[in-house]
Design a protein around this motif. Structure first.
Motif, mmCIF file in Angstrom:
data_model
loop_
_atom_site.group_PDB
_atom_site.id
_atom_site.type_symbol
_atom_site.label_atom_id
_atom_site.label_comp_id
_atom_site.label_asym_id
_atom_site.label_seq_id
_atom_site.Cartn_x
_atom_site.Cartn_y
_atom_site.Cartn_z
ATOM 1 N N UNK A 58 0.829 -1.202 0.000
ATOM 2 C CA UNK A 58 0.000 0.000 0.000
ATOM 3 C C UNK A 58 0.862 1.249 0.000
ATOM 4 N N UNK A 59 1.920 1.263 0.785
ATOM 5 C CA UNK A 59 2.816 2.425 0.805
ATOM 6 C C UNK A 59 3.485 2.619 -0.545
ATOM 7 N N UNK A 60 3.865 1.529 -1.168
ATOM 8 C CA UNK A 60 4.504 1.616 -2.482
ATOM 9 C C UNK A 60 3.547 2.234 -3.492
ATOM 10 N N UNK A 61 2.283 1.837 -3.429
ATOM 11 C CA UNK A 61 1.282 2.373 -4.360
ATOM 12 C C UNK A 61 0.940 3.822 -4.051
ATOM 13 N N UNK A 62 0.982 4.203 -2.769
ATOM 14 C CA UNK A 62 0.581 5.545 -2.378
ATOM 15 C C UNK A 62 1.715 6.563 -2.376
ATOM 16 N N UNK B 159 -6.956 19.283 1.067
ATOM 17 C CA UNK B 159 -6.935 19.722 -0.328
ATOM 18 C C UNK B 159 -6.324 21.116 -0.419
ATOM 19 N N UNK B 160 -5.584 21.362 -1.457
ATOM 20 C CA UNK B 160 -4.986 22.672 -1.667
ATOM 21 C C UNK B 160 -3.694 22.872 -0.906
ATOM 22 N N UNK B 161 -3.200 21.822 -0.245
ATOM 23 C CA UNK B 161 -1.963 21.924 0.513
ATOM 24 C C UNK B 161 -0.781 22.140 -0.419
ATOM 25 N N UNK B 162 -0.777 21.439 -1.555
ATOM 26 C CA UNK B 162 0.255 21.618 -2.557
ATOM 27 C C UNK B 162 1.513 20.809 -2.337
ATOM 28 N N UNK B 163 1.658 20.189 -1.186
ATOM 29 C CA UNK B 163 2.853 19.389 -0.904
ATOM 30 C C UNK B 163 2.638 17.944 -1.315
ATOM 31 N N UNK B 164 3.381 17.513 -2.307
ATOM 32 C CA UNK B 164 3.324 16.122 -2.755
ATOM 33 C C UNK B 164 4.623 15.461 -2.311
ATOM 34 N N UNK B 165 4.547 14.379 -1.530
ATOM 35 C CA UNK B 165 5.777 13.752 -1.053
ATOM 36 C C UNK B 165 6.595 13.153 -2.189
ATOM 37 N N UNK B 166 7.907 13.140 -1.988
ATOM 38 C CA UNK B 166 8.800 12.590 -3.001
ATOM 39 C C UNK B 166 8.723 11.066 -3.006
ATOM 40 N N UNK B 167 9.116 10.497 -4.111
ATOM 41 C CA UNK B 167 9.133 9.043 -4.234
ATOM 42 C C UNK B 167 10.258 8.500 -3.352
ATOM 43 N N UNK B 168 9.926 7.569 -2.447
ATOM 44 C CA UNK B 168 10.927 7.077 -1.519
ATOM 45 C C UNK B 168 11.269 5.602 -1.690
ATOM 46 N N UNK B 169 10.530 4.871 -2.512
ATOM 47 C CA UNK B 169 10.801 3.452 -2.718
ATOM 48 C C UNK B 169 11.050 3.183 -4.198
ATOM 49 N N UNK B 170 12.012 2.318 -4.470
ATOM 50 C CA UNK B 170 12.361 2.000 -5.852
ATOM 51 C C UNK B 170 11.689 0.733 -6.355
ATOM 52 N N UNK B 171 11.143 -0.057 -5.459
ATOM 53 C CA UNK B 171 10.473 -1.294 -5.817
ATOM 54 C C UNK B 171 9.983 -1.991 -4.562
ATOM 55 N N UNK C 187 10.927 -4.832 -3.101
ATOM 56 C CA UNK C 187 11.977 -5.311 -2.197
ATOM 57 C C UNK C 187 12.622 -4.161 -1.435
ATOM 58 N N UNK C 188 12.878 -3.058 -2.130
ATOM 59 C CA UNK C 188 13.442 -1.875 -1.473
ATOM 60 C C UNK C 188 12.461 -1.344 -0.430
ATOM 61 N N UNK C 189 11.196 -1.351 -0.761
ATOM 62 C CA UNK C 189 10.160 -0.892 0.167
ATOM 63 C C UNK C 189 10.145 -1.763 1.424
ATOM 64 N N UNK C 190 10.155 -3.083 1.260
ATOM 65 C CA UNK C 190 10.140 -3.991 2.406
ATOM 66 C C UNK C 190 11.405 -3.830 3.253
ATOM 67 N N UNK C 191 12.541 -3.677 2.596
ATOM 68 C CA UNK C 191 13.797 -3.510 3.319
ATOM 69 C C UNK C 191 13.793 -2.220 4.131
ATOM 70 N N UNK C 192 13.380 -1.132 3.503
ATOM 71 C CA UNK C 192 13.411 0.168 4.166
ATOM 72 C C UNK C 192 12.432 0.216 5.340
ATOM 73 N N UNK C 193 11.240 -0.326 5.156
ATOM 74 C CA UNK C 193 10.259 -0.336 6.240
ATOM 75 C C UNK C 193 10.751 -1.193 7.396
ATOM 76 N N UNK C 194 11.290 -2.369 7.097
ATOM 77 C CA UNK C 194 11.738 -3.259 8.179
ATOM 78 C C UNK C 194 12.939 -2.684 8.924
ATOM 79 N N UNK C 195 13.835 -1.976 8.240
ATOM 80 C CA UNK C 195 14.988 -1.395 8.940
ATOM 81 C C UNK C 195 14.627 -0.110 9.677
ATOM 82 N N UNK C 196 13.740 0.700 9.122
ATOM 83 C CA UNK C 196 13.377 1.969 9.755
ATOM 84 C C UNK C 196 12.343 1.813 10.872
ATOM 85 N N UNK C 197 11.358 0.948 10.662
ATOM 86 C CA UNK C 197 10.230 0.873 11.598
ATOM 87 C C UNK C 197 10.097 -0.470 12.296
#
Length: 119
Positions: free
Chosen positions: A2-6, A14-26, A28-38
């Motif tokens: 879900x995080x990868x998709x979002x 609405x109207x905030x204008x801040x779009x977060x940067x892309x933080x996962x490359x795929x 496996x990278x998403x699973x690795x980063x989440x498990x090490x960070x959180x």
């Protein structure tokens, strides 16, 4: 998943204008980063709601059988093998059964998505 998709989707007011940067490359990278960070248990967020959501087909089948039995009793049709039910009545019973199952489980799907996305 879900995080990868979002990622890159603005979540908030609405109207905030801040779009977060892309933080996962795929995935496996998403699973690795989440498990090490959180922590590794974070990967299992929303599992309990997934188990609850597996009841959707059971609810649908139960409601369909109840509606079919009601149709047989009301129409005075004998035989429970489905030969006495018309295709129109079968369609309506199926539609209502799926509608009821979805209405009952949709709030849980929303909670699951919010929980997994960390909202």
């Amino acid at each position: 998943n879900t995080r990868l998709k979002l990622q890159g989707v603005k979540i908030g007011k609405a109207g905030d204008g801040n779009v977060p940067a892309k933080q996962y490359e795929g995935i496996l990278h998403c699973m690795y980063k989440i498990s090490t960070d959180e922590g590794i248990l974070t990967l299992w967020k929303g599992t309990f709601t997934s188990i609850i959501l597996s009841l959707n087909p059971a609810i649908q089948l139960g409601v369909y059988e109840m509606l079919k039995r009601h149709y047989f009793l009301r129409a005075g049709v004998t035989g429970s093998d489905g030969t006495g039910i018309s295709s129109g009545a079968s369609f309506v019973n199926s539609f209502l059964a799926k509608f009821i199952a979805t209405v009952l489980t949709y709030p849980i799907q929303v909670l699951q998505t919010r929980h997994r996305a960390g909202i």
